[in-house]
Design an enzyme around this catalytic site. Structure first.
Site, short mmCIF file in Angstrom:
data_model
loop_
_atom_site.label_atom_id
_atom_site.label_comp_id
_atom_site.label_asym_id
_atom_site.label_seq_id
_atom_site.Cartn_x
_atom_site.Cartn_y
_atom_site.Cartn_z
N LYS A 120 0.82 -1.46 -0.37
CA LYS A 120 -0.35 -0.06 0.36
C LYS A 120 1.07 1.47 -0.30
O LYS A 120 1.86 0.85 0.29
CB LYS A 120 -0.88 -0.01 1.05
CG LYS A 120 -1.91 1.39 0.72
CD LYS A 120 -2.97 0.05 0.25
CE LYS A 120 -4.51 1.09 0.44
NZ LYS A 120 -5.38 -0.47 0.16
N1 GLU Z 1 -7.61 0.01 -2.51
C1 GLU Z 1 -8.07 -1.21 -3.51
C2 GLU Z 1 -8.18 -1.99 -1.91
O1 GLU Z 1 -8.11 -1.47 -0.94
C3 GLU Z 1 -7.87 -1.60 -4.59
C4 GLU Z 1 -6.18 -2.04 -4.78
C5 GLU Z 1 -6.06 -3.43 -5.56
O2 GLU Z 1 -6.50 -2.86 -6.89
O3 GLU Z 1 -4.82 -3.36 -6.11
O4 GLU Z 1 -8.07 -3.00 -1.79
#
Ligand code: GLU
Length: 431
Positions: A120
């Site tokens: 993240k």
């Molecule tokens: N931000 C989204 C999540 O928390 C999507 C992450 C992604 O598609 O890599 O799952």
């Protein structure tokens, strides 16, 4: 990894008294680790991020000043594949939050069986108060700082709170420039369609939340028609979930965002609310579709289904005993603290956990990455069919495990995820 004592405070893996998101993540992980039979080493490895990258980004602002923004990219695990996870732009972004969000991506990708690890990113900033030019310079600076971290086989970012396809377009452009002009769309997902994005990606998370709610209702022998729901958060996840729920006969009686909420017993007209938000600076402030309520009131409304789709730490030991919904689907990451889990369980409330409920987004991200690498693009219904099957299979796996072990859906999801990750970890061997 050797660290000086003073440096450890922020990544101290013990679940501490104050339930911040990382502590909540850890206490669930520890329970699963115990049941799955992780060795102390394996527990140690997975209780910490594998990498933390911090960069301070000087950005030229429109008024001629320079501001320095703090940014992170955390890779929690690459046991099952390259790091995968969104990038959050928000004023409250901090390292422990990003660490928790990265770990949740590991468990999320494992539960839904897609070949990714967890990561993240985050930048502490207020995107709504920045111009498009400032946001572009910030995003490009971040991409340059993380150019050795990102990569289609290494770490693949995507949108999260405060970011969208627009930022992903800047990332793919900057990243490709940094790689001698080779166009590398698979380095990031959630891109605009024109730049190699996937059909169905924008609606994917809300669609997945709705799919698992409908599946849970089916398992409980309940029909959706006539049920009521409250949705906290009106960003990409909350607004699209609200739209799909109402299309499936569920009356959405309350919605909210940062500026507060609206309650309407006969059901909110979701398309009107979305239109209002889009014409009023992205918020529901002043929306007249019902009576005003607070976010706190929304959580304890007398509804059948509650969808927290905003921030972490909304359902806590303080308000869990007042929740009246009997089904909760976590659209947000980490909306429930670990301390609230036993209270909800004892009260017989079914919680579809974040790492399953909101996985629709990363599932379609996976199909976007597959399409980029094959250079072959699916129709919207092909994407939806694949995504629906993937999340339905995961729901069934979790539900079956929960029934067999007589544990909550959250515990079952963590058991499955930790089991899959540790199996891969063992196969990688010792080094
Ligand atoms: N931000 C989204 C999540 O928390 C999507 C992450 C992604 O598609 O890599 O799952």
């Amino acid at each position: 990894m050797s660290r000086k004592k003073d440096d450890t405070a922020v990544i101290e893996p013990k679940a501490n008294a104050h339930m911040d998101p990382y502590s909540s993540m850890l206490s669930r992980f520890y329970v699963a680790a115990e049941r799955v039979g992780l060795s102390p080493d394996e527990r140690e490895i997975l209780s910490r991020p594998s990498e933390i990258h911090i960069a301070y980004l000087p950005v030229a602002m429109d008024d001629g000043s320079v501001r320095v923004f703090e940014s992170y990219r955390v890779i929690h695990s690459r046991a099952l594949g390259p790091g995968k996870g969104g990038i959050r732009y928000a004023p409250e972004v901090n390292m422990r939050e990003v660490m928790a969000l990265a770990a949740w991506m590991t468990w999320k990708c494992a539960v839904v069986n897609i070949p990714y690890g967890g990561a993240k990113g985050g930048i502490t900033c207020e995107p709504k108060k920045m111009s498009v030019g400032e946001l572009e310079r910030l995003t490009r600076a971040y991409t340059r700082a993380m150019s050795e971290v990102f990569g289609p086989d290494k770490d693949i970012p995507a949108p999260d709170m405060g970011t969208s396809a627009r930022e992903m377009a800047w990332i793919v452009d900057e990243y490709s420039r940094l790689h001698r002009g080779n166009y590398i769309p698979a380095v990031v997902t959630g891109k605009p369609l024109e730049l190699g994005g996937s059909k169905g990606r924008v609606e994917a998370t809300g669609r997945g939340v709705t799919t698992v709610i409908l599946q849970a209702l089916q398992r409980m022998g309940r029909r959706p028609d006539g049920l009521t729901a409250a949705v906290q958060g009106f960003g990409n996840v909350g607004s699209i979930t609200a739209k799909f729920l109402s299309q499936n006969g569920i009356r959405v009686v309350a919605i909210s965002d940062k500026t507060g909420g609206v309650y309407n017993e006969s059901g909110i007209l979701i398309h009107q609310a979305i239109q209002y938000r889009d014409n009023h600076g992205g918020t529901l402030e002043g929306f007249k579709g019902g009576e005003r309520i607070t976010n706190e009131q929304l959580l304890t409304l007398d509804v059948d289904i509650l969808v927290p789709a905003a921030l972490e730490d909304q359902i806590t030991a303080r308000n869990a005993s007042q929740i009246k919904a009997w089904l909760i689907a976590e659209g947000a990451n980490g909306p429930t603290t670990a301390e609230a889990d036993p209270i909800l369980n004892e009260r017989g409330i079914t919680v579809i956990p974040d790492i399953l409920a909101n996985a629709g987004g990363v599932i379609v991200s996976y199909y976007e990455w597959v399409q980029n690498r094959r250079g072959h693009y699916y129709t919207e219904s092909e994407v939806q069919e694949r995504a629906d099957n993937t999340i339905k299979q995961a729901f069934d796996d979790v539900f079956t495990r929960a029934a067999a072990h007589k544990v909550s859906l959250r515990e079952a999801a963590y058991l499955l995820a930790v089991e899959r990750v540790v199996r891969a970890l063992r196969m990688h061997g010792k080094y």
